[in-house]
Write a protein that holds these residues in place. Sequence first.
Motif, PDB file in Angstrom:
ATOM      1  N   VAL A   1     -65.588  22.441  -3.371  1.00  0.00           N
ATOM      2  CA  VAL A   1     -65.010  21.443  -3.965  1.00  0.00           C
ATOM      3  C   VAL A   1     -64.339  20.029  -3.366  1.00  0.00           C
ATOM      4  CG1 VAL A   1     -62.628  20.970  -5.119  1.00  0.00           C
ATOM      5  CG2 VAL A   1     -64.059  23.313  -5.403  1.00  0.00           C
ATOM      6  N   ALA A   2     -64.074  20.152  -2.099  1.00  0.00           N
ATOM      7  CA  ALA A   2     -64.026  18.687  -1.262  1.00  0.00           C
ATOM      8  C   ALA A   2     -65.606  17.817  -1.434  1.00  0.00           C
ATOM      9  CB  ALA A   2     -63.541  18.906   0.675  1.00  0.00           C
ATOM     10  N   ASP A   3     -66.088  19.012  -0.941  1.00  0.00           N
ATOM     11  CA  ASP A   3     -67.669  17.618  -1.351  1.00  0.00           C
ATOM     12  C   ASP A   3     -67.665  17.278  -2.752  1.00  0.00           C
ATOM     13  OD1 ASP A   3     -67.814  18.581   1.907  1.00  0.00           O
ATOM     14  OD2 ASP A   3     -69.696  20.844   0.440  1.00  0.00           O
ATOM     15  N   LYS A   4     -67.407  17.822  -3.372  1.00  0.00           N
ATOM     16  CA  LYS A   4     -67.547  16.951  -4.690  1.00  0.00           C
ATOM     17  C   LYS A   4     -66.702  16.048  -5.178  1.00  0.00           C
ATOM     18  CE  LYS A   4     -69.230  20.861  -7.121  1.00  0.00           C
ATOM     19  NZ  LYS A   4     -68.858  22.606  -8.870  1.00  0.00           N
ATOM     20  N   ASN A   5     -65.512  15.990  -4.005  1.00  0.00           N
ATOM     21  CA  ASN A   5     -65.064  15.126  -4.331  1.00  0.00           C
ATOM     22  C   ASN A   5     -64.944  13.636  -2.896  1.00  0.00           C
ATOM     23  OD1 ASN A   5     -62.693  15.184  -7.106  1.00  0.00           O
ATOM     24  ND2 ASN A   5     -63.492  17.604  -5.940  1.00  0.00           N
ATOM     25  N   PRO A   6     -66.357  13.154  -2.572  1.00  0.00           N
ATOM     26  CA  PRO A   6     -65.816  12.650  -1.516  1.00  0.00           C
ATOM     27  C   PRO A   6     -64.841  11.461  -1.027  1.00  0.00           C
ATOM     28  CG  PRO A   6     -67.858  11.944  -2.864  1.00  0.00           C
ATOM     29  CD  PRO A   6     -67.034  13.053  -3.089  1.00  0.00           C
ATOM     30  N   ASN A   7     -64.516  11.024  -1.785  1.00  0.00           N
ATOM     31  CA  ASN A   7     -63.873   9.720  -1.627  1.00  0.00           C
ATOM     32  C   ASN A   7     -61.844  10.710  -1.800  1.00  0.00           C
ATOM     33  OD1 ASN A   7     -65.541   8.139  -2.236  1.00  0.00           O
ATOM     34  ND2 ASN A   7     -64.990   8.113  -4.387  1.00  0.00           N
ATOM     35  N   ASP A   8     -61.661  11.520  -1.490  1.00  0.00           N
ATOM     36  CA  ASP A   8     -60.505  12.287  -1.484  1.00  0.00           C
ATOM     37  C   ASP A   8     -60.389  12.744   0.354  1.00  0.00           C
ATOM     38  OD1 ASP A   8     -59.694  11.586  -3.708  1.00  0.00           O
ATOM     39  OD2 ASP A   8     -59.859  12.437  -4.682  1.00  0.00           O
ATOM     40  N   ASP A   9     -59.207  13.219   0.798  1.00  0.00           N
ATOM     41  CA  ASP A   9     -59.134  13.786   1.491  1.00  0.00           C
ATOM     42  C   ASP A   9     -59.077  14.551   1.689  1.00  0.00           C
ATOM     43  OD1 ASP A   9     -59.961  12.237   4.027  1.00  0.00           O
ATOM     44  OD2 ASP A   9     -57.903  10.642   4.124  1.00  0.00           O
TER      45      ASP A   9
END
Length: 264
Positions: free
Chosen positions: A27-35
């Motif tokens: 999930v984090a990889d799909k949202n690279p602009n977020d921490d």
Amino acid sequence: MSLISIVVPVYHNATSLPDLLIELQQVADKNPNDDFEFLFVDDGSQDNSYAVLEGLSQTEKRMRIVKLSRNFGSNPAIMAGLSQAKGDAVAAIAADLQDPPALIHDMIQLWREGKKVVIAAREDRDDPFPTSLLADTFYKLFRRYAIKTMPERGFDFFLIDQQVCGLINEIQENNAYLMGLILWLGFDPHVVYYTRQAREEKYGQSMWTLTKKLKYFVDSFVAFSYFPIRLASGLGLLFSLLGLLYAGWVIFARLFLGIEAEGW
């Protein structure tokens, strides 16, 4: 750039935790602009869940672990996680992988569009028939007598804005039914639907026993519905009326019919 917190209550979930972390990382990889921060709350597990969490945290620096002193239940564990979450948005998901972590990506996008409360509701469920029947009955009664906006099959999986999270943390209510509380706050919830999967055998048996389910039902229903209080009041008035009618009959029978009541 936003910080997304994902809260996971953990109780005897040692076998599913490595697989769950992989899915959260995706999930984090799909949202690279977020921490991201992955906040695991060990709810007094008696297996090696805490040791597994410590091991995983050695390689995943985004993990944070909260260890409770004993088993308090899923809702208090999530509440503990919400109180420690630092994110601009906070999601909560169970650790048994019956709910799809990949759905968090869609929930984040809806939050970006301005939705302060996004709930993932069960459109269907692969649980055993007794479990499904009890759950469906509870949510039907809850919708009718408590909060009408509760989805028909309920929800335990959600994402909320930090404003909503802050309001929940301020309430400080013991035995709070968190899902009802989220709806009670009055924010317009956006609902996404999914099918709840059966628990995989490799992840062991659920610790969610019938006794715990019944206690959860009673606590939740009483907390948000006037119906139990009104029912108790109505029964009290009914029995009082019956008692008065009986006393009147005893007096009438003694004075006018010559019937003596034994013991008087």
